[in-house]
Scaffold this motif. Structure first.
Motif, mmCIF file in Angstrom:
data_model
loop_
_atom_site.group_PDB
_atom_site.id
_atom_site.type_symbol
_atom_site.label_atom_id
_atom_site.label_comp_id
_atom_site.label_asym_id
_atom_site.label_seq_id
_atom_site.Cartn_x
_atom_site.Cartn_y
_atom_site.Cartn_z
ATOM 1 N N ALA A 39 17.638 0.706 56.650
ATOM 2 C CA ALA A 39 16.530 -0.225 56.905
ATOM 3 C C ALA A 39 16.402 -1.212 55.742
ATOM 4 C CB ALA A 39 15.231 0.552 57.091
ATOM 5 N N ARG A 40 16.543 -0.702 54.536
ATOM 6 C CA ARG A 40 16.425 -1.557 53.345
ATOM 7 C C ARG A 40 17.537 -2.603 53.317
ATOM 8 N NH1 ARG A 40 18.410 -1.293 48.163
ATOM 9 N NH2 ARG A 40 17.070 -2.261 46.596
ATOM 10 N N PHE A 41 18.762 -2.190 53.694
ATOM 11 C CA PHE A 41 19.882 -3.134 53.729
ATOM 12 C C PHE A 41 19.549 -4.309 54.651
ATOM 13 C CE2 PHE A 41 23.656 -4.857 55.707
ATOM 14 C CZ PHE A 41 24.437 -5.178 54.612
ATOM 15 N N PHE A 42 19.045 -4.007 55.846
ATOM 16 C CA PHE A 42 18.778 -5.081 56.789
ATOM 17 C C PHE A 42 17.565 -5.904 56.364
ATOM 18 C CE2 PHE A 42 21.458 -2.368 59.613
ATOM 19 C CZ PHE A 42 22.505 -3.275 59.692
ATOM 20 N N GLU A 43 16.614 -5.297 55.677
ATOM 21 C CA GLU A 43 15.459 -6.031 55.165
ATOM 22 C C GLU A 43 15.897 -7.050 54.096
ATOM 23 O OE1 GLU A 43 12.327 -5.701 56.201
ATOM 24 O OE2 GLU A 43 11.741 -7.283 54.797
ATOM 25 N N ILE A 44 16.718 -6.597 53.163
ATOM 26 C CA ILE A 44 17.124 -7.456 52.035
ATOM 27 C C ILE A 44 18.033 -8.593 52.494
ATOM 28 C CG2 ILE A 44 18.524 -7.476 49.913
ATOM 29 C CD1 ILE A 44 17.418 -4.704 49.293
ATOM 30 N N PHE A 63 20.942 -5.289 67.030
ATOM 31 C CA PHE A 63 19.599 -5.742 66.630
ATOM 32 C C PHE A 63 19.635 -6.571 65.350
ATOM 33 C CE2 PHE A 63 19.805 -1.962 63.916
ATOM 34 C CZ PHE A 63 19.180 -2.409 62.758
ATOM 35 N N ALA A 64 20.711 -6.389 64.533
ATOM 36 C CA ALA A 64 20.763 -7.067 63.237
ATOM 37 C C ALA A 64 21.609 -8.339 63.277
ATOM 38 C CB ALA A 64 21.321 -6.109 62.189
ATOM 39 N N ARG A 65 22.078 -8.719 64.459
ATOM 40 C CA ARG A 65 22.976 -9.866 64.544
ATOM 41 C C ARG A 65 22.223 -11.177 64.693
ATOM 42 N NH1 ARG A 65 28.497 -9.031 65.368
ATOM 43 N NH2 ARG A 65 28.956 -6.843 64.956
ATOM 44 N N LEU A 66 20.942 -11.103 65.010
ATOM 45 C CA LEU A 66 20.187 -12.319 65.285
ATOM 46 C C LEU A 66 19.574 -12.938 64.039
ATOM 47 C CD1 LEU A 66 18.347 -11.224 68.546
ATOM 48 C CD2 LEU A 66 20.338 -12.728 68.310
ATOM 49 N N ASP A 67 19.112 -12.112 63.115
ATOM 50 C CA ASP A 67 18.329 -12.656 62.007
ATOM 51 C C ASP A 67 19.087 -12.703 60.682
ATOM 52 O OD1 ASP A 67 18.335 -9.958 61.793
ATOM 53 O OD2 ASP A 67 16.164 -9.696 61.783
ATOM 54 N N ARG A 68 20.389 -12.819 60.765
ATOM 55 C CA ARG A 68 21.217 -13.114 59.587
ATOM 56 C C ARG A 68 22.474 -13.799 60.091
ATOM 57 N NH1 ARG A 68 19.958 -8.363 57.832
ATOM 58 N NH2 ARG A 68 18.879 -8.247 59.830
ATOM 59 N N GLU A 69 23.129 -14.568 59.177
ATOM 60 C CA GLU A 69 24.324 -15.297 59.582
ATOM 61 C C GLU A 69 25.545 -14.458 59.225
ATOM 62 O OE1 GLU A 69 26.013 -19.747 58.570
ATOM 63 O OE2 GLU A 69 23.906 -19.289 58.246
ATOM 64 N N LEU A 70 26.266 -13.995 60.223
ATOM 65 C CA LEU A 70 27.433 -13.145 59.971
ATOM 66 C C LEU A 70 28.688 -14.009 59.862
ATOM 67 C CD1 LEU A 70 26.820 -10.180 62.456
ATOM 68 C CD2 LEU A 70 26.129 -10.378 60.063
ATOM 69 N N PHE A 71 29.542 -13.631 58.940
ATOM 70 C CA PHE A 71 30.769 -14.395 58.712
ATOM 71 C C PHE A 71 31.897 -13.399 58.459
ATOM 72 C CE2 PHE A 71 33.846 -16.820 56.360
ATOM 73 C CZ PHE A 71 33.762 -18.107 56.843
#
Ligand SMILES: NC(=O)c1ccc[n+]([C@@H]2O[C@H](COP(=O)([O-])OP(=O)(O)OC[C@H]3O[C@@H](n4cnc5c(N)ncnc54)[C@H](OP(=O)(O)O)[C@@H]3O)[C@@H](O)[C@H]2O)c1
Length: 133
Positions: A39-44, A63-71
């Motif tokens: 949870a902390r990883f995705f928060e930071i 769930f974590a693909r929307l609110d960070r830019e993956l490269f």
């Protein structure tokens, strides 16, 4: 031009275990510190750029693909050139080991959680990353 801020957030077992069979070695462990760490990883990393090798990016849950830019990083890419594409941004280098070997010299902040895991692994943390460059 603004520089790119390069950071790492990772978790290791007691002996430096990082991965097993393409997953976190402690995956499925519902213990508080393991669940809190994910949870902390995705928060930071929320709102920032998360770049990693293809296997690590594939393991990012939907769930974590929307609110960070993956490269997705490939071995054919030149690290300086990739990082220059993100001026003023915070970029998290997500591993795995060959990626950290290539990008460690650009990292200004390592955030490492040591988890109470003593089992097997096939990917290991290399302390040389911390003093590279
Ligand atoms: N504990 C943690 O915090 C943590 C964090 C991340 C990953 N892991 C674990 O680590 C494992 C996955 O890591 P992995 O290394 O097996 O696979 P990976 O994430 O796909 O990373 C390795 C791949 O990255 C690519 N790459 C990109 N830039 C590179 C460069 N400059 N030099 C070399 N390769 C480069 C290469 O793919 P190509 O040759 O195809 O280009 C290489 O095979 C999983 O078990 C995962 O759970 C753990």
């Amino acid at each position: 031009m603004q520089r790119t801020i390069v950071r790492v957030v990772c978790a290791v077992g007691r002996s430096g275990q990082l991965g097993l069979d393409g997953r976190l070695p402690w995956e499925g462990n519902r213990g508080r510190e393991f669940v809190d760490d994910v949870a902390r990883f995705f928060e930071i990393t929320r709102g920032h750029v998360l770049m990693a090798g293809p296997r690590t990016i594939a393991s990012v849950p939907d769930f974590a693909r929307l609110d960070r830019e993956l490269f997705v990083l490939r071995s054919s890419m030149e690290p300086e050139e990739i990082l220059r594409r993100f001026p003023g941004r915070v970029v998290f280098i997500g591993g795995g080991p060959p990626v950290w070997t290539a990008y460690a010299r650009f990292v200004s902040h390592w955030d490492i959680t040591r988890l109470p895991y003593d089992g097997p692994a096939d990917r290991w943390f290399d302390p040389n990353w911390l003093v590279r460059g």
